[in-house]
Design an enzyme around this catalytic site. Structure first.
Site, PDB file in Angstrom:
ATOM      1  N   LYS A  13       0.823  -1.222   0.000  1.00 48.20           N
ATOM      2  CA  LYS A  13       0.000   0.000   0.000  1.00 48.20           C
ATOM      3  C   LYS A  13       0.854   1.267   0.000  1.00 48.20           C
ATOM      4  CE  LYS A  13      -2.321  -0.823   3.816  1.00 48.20           C
ATOM      5  NZ  LYS A  13      -1.612  -2.042   4.250  1.00 48.20           N
ATOM      6  N   ARG A 125      12.010  -5.406   4.989  1.00 43.60           N
ATOM      7  CA  ARG A 125      11.729  -4.022   4.571  1.00 43.60           C
ATOM      8  C   ARG A 125      12.606  -3.039   5.358  1.00 43.60           C
ATOM      9  NH1 ARG A 125       5.649  -1.631   4.931  1.00 43.60           N
ATOM     10  NH2 ARG A 125       5.839  -2.020   7.173  1.00 43.60           N
ATOM     11  N   ARG A 169       0.412  -8.310  13.897  1.00 47.82           N
ATOM     12  CA  ARG A 169      -0.297  -7.361  13.016  1.00 47.82           C
ATOM     13  C   ARG A 169      -1.170  -8.109  12.009  1.00 47.82           C
ATOM     14  NH1 ARG A 169       4.598  -4.400  10.708  1.00 47.82           N
ATOM     15  NH2 ARG A 169       3.117  -3.276   9.418  1.00 47.82           N
TER      16      ARG A 169
END
Ligand code: AMP
Length: 217
Positions: A13, A125, A169
């Site tokens: 996203k 990441r 998460r």
């Protein structure tokens, strides 16, 4: 043009939102980024939400909705919501706000992603502490290890990208956010793009969708 990008953590996203908001001149309203900025600046809001981000749980709806409403008020020429809404309550509050301000959502896009691939994508990441540029140690490494190609800033791993927090998460996403896919499917036309593809391919498909929404307006 007002857009919502839905998808689990790590679906891409953030990366795709950056491209789309630049291309279409939209305000990028990324609730996670806004909270991280508040935490970095040590504001009262930052102190209130820090524990939730660290634990990988959601910030209470009332806090998020108030912050987003403020941003929407400032963005008269269109916006893209990234990371909001994340609960049914937030989606309903957003609907109320839009009705009251005679605005509408032009398109909701769901970036579908194999959640098993997400754990690897998130734990590898990295982002630049100075300019926010996103990297991945496997699929998009910087030219010099630990340094941003764009500004030379230091690359950091988000605290909530550690594997145990990523798994938390994803559980939170399954419980509280996934139901939004059905919500938007019933409220409006929900468009789905396969987020497992290489980022450029995903961008191509998103651009085609948004262009079609522009033509239909
Ligand atoms: P993100 O950068 O979108 O992955 O968000 C990072 C963290 O910020 C989440 O794990 C939550 O703790 C918090 N957060 C971001 N957006 C929301 C939201 N819409 N509702 C509640 N918490 C949020």
């Amino acid at each position: 043009m007002n857009l919502i990008l839905l998808g689990c953590p790590g679906a891409g996203k953030g990366t795709q939102s950056k491209v789309l908001t630049q291309r279409y001149g939209l305000a990028h309203i990324a609730t996670g980024d806004l909270f991280r900025a508040q935490i970095a600046q040590k504001t009262a809001l930052g102190q209130k939400v820090e524990g939730y981000l660290k634990a990988g749980t959601l910030v209470p709806d009332s806090i998020v909705v108030e912050m987003v409403a403020g941003k929407l008020d400032e963005s008269s020429s269109g916006w893209l919501l990234d990371g909001f809404p994340r609960t049914l309550e937030q989606a309903q509050q957003l609907d109320k706000y839009l009705k009251a301000s005679a605005k509408q959502i032009d398109m909701v896009i769901y970036l579908a992603m194999d959640e098993n691939a997400v754990v690897q994508r998130l734990t590898t990441r990295r982002s630049c502490a100075s300019c926010g540029e996103l990297y991945n140690t496997i699929s998009r490494p910087p030219q010099v290890e630990g340094k941003c190609d764009k500004c030379g800033g230091e690359l950091k791993q988000r605290e909530d990208d550690l594997e145990s927090t990523v798994r938390k998460r994803l559980m939170v996403y399954e419980d509280l956010t996934r139901p939004l896919i059905a919500y938007y499917r019933s409220e409006t036309t929900l468009h789905e793009v396969d987020g497992n593809q290489p980022p450029d391919k995903v961008t191509e498909q998103l651009v085609a969708l948004v262009d079609s929404a522009k033509v239909a307006r």
